[in-house]
Design a protein around this motif. Structure first.
Motif, PDB file in Angstrom:
ATOM      1  N   ALA A  81     -35.951   1.049  -7.738  1.00 57.61           N
ATOM      2  CA  ALA A  81     -36.113   0.551  -6.439  1.00 57.61           C
ATOM      3  C   ALA A  81     -36.159   1.979  -6.365  1.00 57.61           C
ATOM      4  O   ALA A  81     -35.543   3.236  -6.109  1.00 57.61           O
ATOM      5  CB  ALA A  81     -34.682   0.554  -5.748  1.00 57.61           C
ATOM      6  N   PHE A  82     -37.511   2.840  -4.875  1.00 54.88           N
ATOM      7  CA  PHE A  82     -37.125   4.139  -4.045  1.00 54.88           C
ATOM      8  C   PHE A  82     -36.660   4.205  -2.939  1.00 54.88           C
ATOM      9  O   PHE A  82     -36.524   2.949  -2.687  1.00 54.88           O
ATOM     10  CB  PHE A  82     -38.782   4.335  -4.073  1.00 54.88           C
ATOM     11  N   LEU A  83     -35.924   5.077  -2.611  1.00 51.48           N
ATOM     12  CA  LEU A  83     -35.603   5.248  -1.264  1.00 51.48           C
ATOM     13  C   LEU A  83     -36.563   5.600  -0.434  1.00 51.48           C
ATOM     14  O   LEU A  83     -37.687   5.907  -0.512  1.00 51.48           O
ATOM     15  CB  LEU A  83     -34.658   7.319  -1.560  1.00 51.48           C
ATOM     16  N   GLY A  84     -35.916   4.186   1.013  1.00 47.88           N
ATOM     17  CA  GLY A  84     -36.905   4.745   2.821  1.00 47.88           C
ATOM     18  C   GLY A  84     -36.760   5.911   2.958  1.00 47.88           C
ATOM     19  O   GLY A  84     -35.919   6.996   2.967  1.00 47.88           O
ATOM     20  N   PRO A  85     -37.079   5.931   4.137  1.00 41.53           N
ATOM     21  CA  PRO A  85     -37.189   6.613   4.681  1.00 41.53           C
ATOM     22  C   PRO A  85     -35.703   7.108   5.862  1.00 41.53           C
ATOM     23  O   PRO A  85     -35.683   8.169   6.540  1.00 41.53           O
ATOM     24  CB  PRO A  85     -38.423   5.768   6.511  1.00 41.53           C
ATOM     25  N   ALA A  86     -34.933   6.275   5.600  1.00 43.42           N
ATOM     26  CA  ALA A  86     -33.731   5.896   5.936  1.00 43.42           C
ATOM     27  C   ALA A  86     -32.643   6.858   5.404  1.00 43.42           C
ATOM     28  O   ALA A  86     -31.736   6.998   5.705  1.00 43.42           O
ATOM     29  CB  ALA A  86     -32.880   4.022   6.401  1.00 43.42           C
ATOM     30  N   GLU A  87     -33.137   6.692   4.030  1.00 47.62           N
ATOM     31  CA  GLU A  87     -31.936   7.703   3.549  1.00 47.62           C
ATOM     32  C   GLU A  87     -32.946   9.156   2.549  1.00 47.62           C
ATOM     33  O   GLU A  87     -32.346   9.941   1.924  1.00 47.62           O
ATOM     34  CB  GLU A  87     -32.004   6.943   1.787  1.00 47.62           C
ATOM     35  N   LEU A  88     -34.541   9.599   3.690  1.00 45.40           N
ATOM     36  CA  LEU A  88     -33.854  10.573   3.586  1.00 45.40           C
ATOM     37  C   LEU A  88     -34.897  11.516   4.867  1.00 45.40           C
ATOM     38  O   LEU A  88     -35.537  11.014   5.568  1.00 45.40           O
ATOM     39  CB  LEU A  88     -35.621  10.285   2.574  1.00 45.40           C
ATOM     40  N   PRO A  89     -35.151  13.127   4.920  1.00 39.61           N
ATOM     41  CA  PRO A  89     -35.186  13.238   5.431  1.00 39.61           C
ATOM     42  C   PRO A  89     -36.828  13.758   5.523  1.00 39.61           C
ATOM     43  O   PRO A  89     -37.314  14.964   6.209  1.00 39.61           O
ATOM     44  CB  PRO A  89     -34.349  14.864   5.844  1.00 39.61           C
ATOM     45  N   PHE A  90     -37.529  13.137   4.897  1.00 39.04           N
ATOM     46  CA  PHE A  90     -39.393  13.315   4.867  1.00 39.04           C
ATOM     47  C   PHE A  90     -40.390  12.373   5.670  1.00 39.04           C
ATOM     48  O   PHE A  90     -39.039  10.973   5.416  1.00 39.04           O
ATOM     49  CB  PHE A  90     -39.258  13.647   4.076  1.00 39.04           C
TER      50      PHE A  90
END
Length: 125
Positions: A81-90
C-alpha cells in the motif's frame, strides 16, 4: 566507503516478509538482524527487536527506480500500500506519485512497523 540505512524493526519475520516478499529484495542473516541486498550493491540493515520501530516521520530509506509508475503498479500487485493525499503534504496524481516535485517523481509507503520509505525516479529538468 560503503553506506546503507539501518531500519529498526519490532518483528524480524514480519519485516522480512515485507522487504523480501513485498519489495523483492534478497537477504541474509547478519549480527543483530538481517541484511538486504538492493541494486548496484546497495544494502539495508534490518535491526531487530525495537519496540519504538517505525516512529520516524520522515523516509528512513529511498529506492531509486527507472520508472516509478511501473514500480508502484508492480508493488501494489504484490499487496504493498502507498500513502495517499490525506497523509502527505504533496499533490499526488492518480497513481499516487508526486505531481508537484520538480526533477523527481516520488511515491511514499510504510513498512509493517510504520517506517516511511519512498520509491523515486529522476525526471528531466
Amino acid at each position: 566507503m560503503h553506506a546503507g540505512p539501518v531500519i529498526a524493526v519490532s518483528d524480524l519475520d514480519r519485516a522480512r516478509e515485507f522487504y523480501e516478499g513485498g519489495l523483492g529484495l534478497a537477504g541474509e542473516p547478519t549480527p543483530g538482524g538481517w541484511l538486504l541486498h538492493a541494486d548496484d550493491g546497495t544494502v539495508i540493515y534490518l535491526l531487530a527487536g525495537f519496540s519504538d520501530a517505525g516512529t520516524a516521520s520522515w523516509p528512513v530509506a529511498s529506492f531509486r527506480v527507472v520508472d516509478v509508475r511501473a514500480t508502484v503498479r508492480e508493488l501494489r500487485s504484490r499487496g504493498i500500500a502507498f500513502l495517499g493525499p490525506a497523509e502527505l503534504p504533496f499533490e499526488l496524481d492518480d497513481d499516487g506519485v508526486s505531481a508537484d516535485t520538480a526533477g523527481v517523481q516520488v511515491a511514499w509507503l510504510r513498512d509493517p512497523d510504520g517506517s516511511v520509505l519512498t520509491v523515486f525516479s529522476r525526471t528531466a529538468g
